[in-house]
Design a protein around this motif. Sequence first.
Motif, PDB file in Angstrom:
ATOM      1  N   GLY A  25       0.830  -1.210   0.000  1.00 17.19           N
ATOM      2  CA  GLY A  25       0.000   0.000   0.000  1.00 17.19           C
ATOM      3  C   GLY A  25       0.859   1.252   0.000  1.00 17.19           C
ATOM      4  O   GLY A  25       2.029   1.220   0.400  1.00 17.19           O
TER       5      GLY A  25
ATOM      6  N   GLN B 246     -11.231   3.220  -1.277  1.00 20.55           N
ATOM      7  CA  GLN B 246     -10.767   4.544  -0.811  1.00 20.55           C
ATOM      8  C   GLN B 246     -11.333   5.662  -1.691  1.00 20.55           C
ATOM      9  O   GLN B 246     -11.342   6.822  -1.295  1.00 20.55           O
ATOM     10  CB  GLN B 246      -9.238   4.621  -0.833  1.00 20.55           C
ATOM     11  CG  GLN B 246      -8.560   3.769   0.209  1.00 20.55           C
ATOM     12  CD  GLN B 246      -7.035   3.941   0.160  1.00 20.55           C
ATOM     13  OE1 GLN B 246      -6.519   4.936   0.649  1.00 20.55           O
ATOM     14  NE2 GLN B 246      -6.349   2.992  -0.431  1.00 20.55           N
TER      15      GLN B 246
ATOM     16  N   ASN C 281       8.704   3.452  -7.824  1.00 24.80           N
ATOM     17  CA  ASN C 281       8.240   4.833  -7.605  1.00 24.80           C
ATOM     18  C   ASN C 281       8.984   5.468  -6.435  1.00 24.80           C
ATOM     19  O   ASN C 281       9.556   4.778  -5.592  1.00 24.80           O
ATOM     20  CB  ASN C 281       6.730   4.814  -7.337  1.00 24.80           C
ATOM     21  CG  ASN C 281       6.156   6.213  -7.259  1.00 24.80           C
ATOM     22  OD1 ASN C 281       6.638   7.135  -7.917  1.00 24.80           O
ATOM     23  ND2 ASN C 281       5.126   6.398  -6.447  1.00 24.80           N
TER      24      ASN C 281
HETATM   25  N1  LIG Z   1       6.852  10.000  -7.170  1.00 26.50           N
HETATM   26  C1  LIG Z   1       6.354  10.536  -6.054  1.00 26.50           C
HETATM   27  N2  LIG Z   1       6.993  11.545  -5.430  1.00 26.50           N
HETATM   28  C2  LIG Z   1       6.505  12.087  -4.281  1.00 26.50           C
HETATM   29  N3  LIG Z   1       5.358  11.678  -3.708  1.00 26.50           N
HETATM   30  C3  LIG Z   1       4.673  10.664  -4.276  1.00 26.50           C
HETATM   31  C4  LIG Z   1       5.131  10.037  -5.483  1.00 26.50           C
HETATM   32  N4  LIG Z   1       4.234   9.079  -5.818  1.00 26.50           N
HETATM   33  C5  LIG Z   1       3.273   9.107  -4.879  1.00 26.50           C
HETATM   34  N5  LIG Z   1       3.525  10.043  -3.963  1.00 26.50           N
HETATM   35  C6  LIG Z   1       2.708  10.360  -2.764  1.00 26.50           C
HETATM   36  O1  LIG Z   1       2.627   9.165  -1.995  1.00 26.50           O
HETATM   37  C7  LIG Z   1       1.341   9.052  -1.403  1.00 26.50           C
HETATM   38  C8  LIG Z   1       0.717   7.713  -1.795  1.00 26.50           C
HETATM   39  O2  LIG Z   1       0.460   7.731  -3.179  1.00 26.50           O
HETATM   40  P1  LIG Z   1      -0.793   6.947  -3.782  1.00 26.50           P
HETATM   41  O3  LIG Z   1      -2.038   7.301  -3.050  1.00 26.50           O
HETATM   42  O4  LIG Z   1      -0.767   7.136  -5.240  1.00 26.50           O
HETATM   43  O5  LIG Z   1      -0.371   5.459  -3.392  1.00 26.50           O
HETATM   44  P2  LIG Z   1      -1.287   4.142  -3.485  1.00 26.50           P
HETATM   45  O6  LIG Z   1      -0.352   3.000  -3.755  1.00 26.50           O
HETATM   46  O7  LIG Z   1      -2.387   4.350  -4.425  1.00 26.50           O
HETATM   47  O8  LIG Z   1      -1.840   4.056  -2.007  1.00 26.50           O
HETATM   48  P3  LIG Z   1      -2.974   3.022  -1.479  1.00 26.50           P
HETATM   49  O9  LIG Z   1      -2.279   1.692  -1.321  1.00 26.50           O
HETATM   50  O10 LIG Z   1      -3.420   3.614  -0.176  1.00 26.50           O
HETATM   51  O11 LIG Z   1      -4.046   2.978  -2.527  1.00 26.50           O
HETATM   52  C9  LIG Z   1       0.533  10.255  -1.879  1.00 26.50           C
HETATM   53  O12 LIG Z   1       0.594  11.248  -0.892  1.00 26.50           O
HETATM   54  C10 LIG Z   1       1.267  10.711  -3.124  1.00 26.50           C
HETATM   55  O13 LIG Z   1       1.117  12.098  -3.372  1.00 26.50           O
END
Ligand SMILES: Nc1ncnc2c1ncn2[C@@H]1O[C@H](COP(=O)(O)OP(=O)(O)OP(=O)(O)O)[C@@H](O)[C@H]1O
Length: 282
Positions: free
Chosen positions: A11, A41, A184
């Motif tokens: 996550g 979410q 990422n």
């Molecule tokens: N390349 C990046 N640089 C800086 N911040 C990032 C980057 N990628 C994502 N983030 C930040 O990290 C956080 C998590 O990103 P995101 O919600 O896209 O992850 P997710 O894998 O979809 O999370 P979840 O598992 O809760 O669905 C967010 O605050 C986002 O702005």
Amino acid sequence: MPLICIASPKGGVGKTTIAANLAHVLACTGRQVLAMDFDPQNALRLHFGIPLEDGAGFLAELPKRPDWRALARHLAPGLRLLPHGRVDLHDALALEEALEREPALLATPLASILAEPGLLVIADTPPGPSRALAALVPQATLVLVALLADGASVAQLPELQSGRFLGNGTLGGLFAARLRVVVNEVEASSRLAGEVARAMAESLGQRLIGAVARDHAVAEALACQTLLADYAPGCRAAEDIAAIARILDRALPAPAAAPAAEPATLAAQWGATWGANWGAPT
Ligand SMILES: Nc1ncnc2c1ncn2[C@@H]1O[C@H](COP(=O)(O)OP(=O)(O)OP(=O)(O)O)[C@@H](O)[C@H]1O
Ligand SMILES: [Mg+2]
């Protein structure tokens, strides 16, 4: 028509960020794109400027068998969004149970969406295993797994390479051919990130298709409910995501209703584009 499923065993690794921004960039190249949120979410919509109080969406309505076209938001030419919709704990659990009892509840509309000529579907999924991921994987052209450049992500590599993340036994092995990885939040100055990226490249080979820099513009763009290419077009993360979009664009069938490429063809295309975009894996 092609389906790219954005997933991860972990996550908070950037799945939703990558899904939203890839959908945007690919729509800007002239593809017809549907960004679809399978995560309770309900966060994908935020990247596209949908107001917080707007809780309408497709998965939340699924037990009522909604018309996906009626719920799709037209955001820009060639870009539509199907938000998940607001659900509380009870709704989310009831939906999981309904999907367990009746997989066709999701499989039927998904087949209708994927039958739309020329449409590229980009699906954002919840972290880890889920009924949504199980429904999407057999239909997916590619499963794009997001990881971080850290030890916990490296620990997930055996699960990914064996296909166990996508299914059991032989089935998982078959689906593993569709799997691609993006690292990422890579900190260019971090020695650990460099070592992890090298280890991932060695282990994953051509399945590692890109890396996205950690960039404060990403969180700022989300705070402004704007896409990265609009908020900070020249920033490092926007360029990294654009490079990944170019690789996907070349690997996917051409927008004009071409037949889906076989995994072997895709693998050859990925091989050809790897060198141009990322240099030889070490
Ligand atoms: N390349 C990046 N640089 C800086 N911040 C990032 C980057 N990628 C994502 N983030 C930040 O990290 C956080 C998590 O990103 P995101 O919600 O896209 O992850 P997710 O894998 O979809 O999370 P979840 O598992 O809760 O669905 C967010 O605050 C986002 O702005
Ligand atoms: Mg997410």
